[in-house]
Design a protein around this motif. Structure first.
Motif, PDB file in Angstrom:
ATOM      1  N   ASP A 148       2.833  -4.907  -1.234  1.00 52.21           N
ATOM      2  CA  ASP A 148       2.438  -5.973  -0.308  1.00 52.21           C
ATOM      3  C   ASP A 148       1.857  -5.321   0.941  1.00 52.21           C
ATOM      4  O   ASP A 148       2.231  -4.211   1.313  1.00 52.21           O
ATOM      5  CB  ASP A 148       3.680  -6.813   0.031  1.00 52.21           C
ATOM      6  N   GLU A 149       0.965  -5.997   1.617  1.00 55.77           N
ATOM      7  CA  GLU A 149       0.290  -5.400   2.772  1.00 55.77           C
ATOM      8  C   GLU A 149       1.240  -5.004   3.897  1.00 55.77           C
ATOM      9  O   GLU A 149       0.892  -4.191   4.751  1.00 55.77           O
ATOM     10  CB  GLU A 149      -0.799  -6.322   3.306  1.00 55.77           C
ATOM     11  N   TYR A 150       2.456  -5.549   3.922  1.00 56.10           N
ATOM     12  CA  TYR A 150       3.421  -5.195   4.960  1.00 56.10           C
ATOM     13  C   TYR A 150       4.538  -4.300   4.430  1.00 56.10           C
ATOM     14  O   TYR A 150       5.513  -4.047   5.119  1.00 56.10           O
ATOM     15  CB  TYR A 150       4.024  -6.462   5.575  1.00 56.10           C
ATOM     16  N   ASP A 151       4.397  -3.805   3.213  1.00 53.86           N
ATOM     17  CA  ASP A 151       5.403  -2.943   2.613  1.00 53.86           C
ATOM     18  C   ASP A 151       5.018  -1.487   2.826  1.00 53.86           C
ATOM     19  O   ASP A 151       4.154  -0.954   2.141  1.00 53.86           O
ATOM     20  CB  ASP A 151       5.545  -3.245   1.113  1.00 53.86           C
ATOM     21  N   PHE A 152       5.670  -0.855   3.792  1.00 49.88           N
ATOM     22  CA  PHE A 152       5.398   0.548   4.087  1.00 49.88           C
ATOM     23  C   PHE A 152       6.565   1.442   3.673  1.00 49.88           C
ATOM     24  O   PHE A 152       6.634   2.599   4.069  1.00 49.88           O
ATOM     25  CB  PHE A 152       5.105   0.729   5.581  1.00 49.88           C
ATOM     26  N   SER A 153       7.472   0.913   2.881  1.00 51.01           N
ATOM     27  CA  SER A 153       8.622   1.701   2.448  1.00 51.01           C
ATOM     28  C   SER A 153       8.221   2.664   1.337  1.00 51.01           C
ATOM     29  O   SER A 153       7.198   2.496   0.688  1.00 51.01           O
ATOM     30  CB  SER A 153       9.730   0.778   1.945  1.00 51.01           C
ATOM     31  N   ILE A 154       9.074   3.658   1.129  1.00 54.04           N
ATOM     32  CA  ILE A 154       8.841   4.619   0.042  1.00 54.04           C
ATOM     33  C   ILE A 154       9.889   4.454  -1.059  1.00 54.04           C
ATOM     34  O   ILE A 154       9.839   5.170  -2.060  1.00 54.04           O
ATOM     35  CB  ILE A 154       8.827   6.069   0.553  1.00 54.04           C
ATOM     36  N   GLU A 155      10.783   3.511  -0.890  1.00 54.31           N
ATOM     37  CA  GLU A 155      11.848   3.297  -1.863  1.00 54.31           C
ATOM     38  C   GLU A 155      11.261   2.957  -3.230  1.00 54.31           C
ATOM     39  O   GLU A 155      10.409   2.076  -3.352  1.00 54.31           O
ATOM     40  CB  GLU A 155      12.755   2.160  -1.401  1.00 54.31           C
TER      41      GLU A 155
END
Length: 195
Positions: A148-155
């Motif tokens: 998603d455009e706001y998903d900056f996680s690396i999980e």
């Protein structure tokens, strides 16, 4: 008659042959005719260059999992290194120039953006995957889709690799893909299952 013609024209013929060979060499290098084309490409993103033995070990690991996808008779894995530290290249006097660090960082960033835009590398080997995801949002979700455009996680987007590095795979926001993306996806699935 031929001896006479050759006597007067031999330098024209020799110059024409030299120019022809030079032209073929330039065209060949421009279009990659004389280079080995990699079957798998990996983008390394870090502050310092990978030591040669580490890079060779990584290439060997991937080569053992890959096949000759381009049918040129050999399995070739290439690591494209995008190093942002001034220690990446010594100054003329042999010392590392800390003052040139911003120039190295900018050059590495531009080269990395080119790699991402041109879909060159499928795999990303990183010192700091959080930074890579925040800056470029290129790491794929577990199913290979884009976040998603706001998903900056690396999980669930990276796996821990040897040498304190992390490995991730890229997602594709449009139809343009890395060469042999399906084959690289199979390699990713094998690596993800490896303890």
């Amino acid at each position: 008659m031929i001896k006479n013609w050759w006597y007067y024209h031999k330098w024209y013929v020799i110059c024409a042959v030299i120019l022809l060979l030079a032209g073929i060499d330039i065209l060949g290098n421009t279009f990659g005719w004389f280079k080995d084309t990699p079957d798998v490409q990996i983008a390394y993103i870090g502050d310092t260059p990978l030591p040669e033995d580490t890079a060779a070990s990584i290439e060997d690991t991937f080569a053992s999992l890959a096949d000759d996808y381009n049918h040129d008779g050999k399995v070739l894995v290439k690591i494209n290194q995008f190093v942002s530290s001034a220690t990446a290249a010594p100054a003329e006097n042999g010392f590392f120039a800390a003052a040139e660090s911003p120039a190295y960082q900018q050059a590495a960033e531009i080269a990395l953006i080119g790699d991402i835009e041109d879909c060159v590398s499928y795999f990303f080997l990183m010192e700091d995957p959080g930074y890579v995801q925040r800056e470029y949002q290129v790491l794929a979700m577990p199913d290979g889709s884009c976040p998603d455009e706001y998903d900056f996680s690396i999980e669930d987007k990276v796996i821990s690799w040897d040498f304190g590095l992390y490995l991730g795979r890229r997602c594709f926001y449009n139809k343009k893909q890395t060469p042999y993306a399906d084959e690289c996806s199979r390699i990713w699935n094998i690596l993800k299952k490896t303890p």
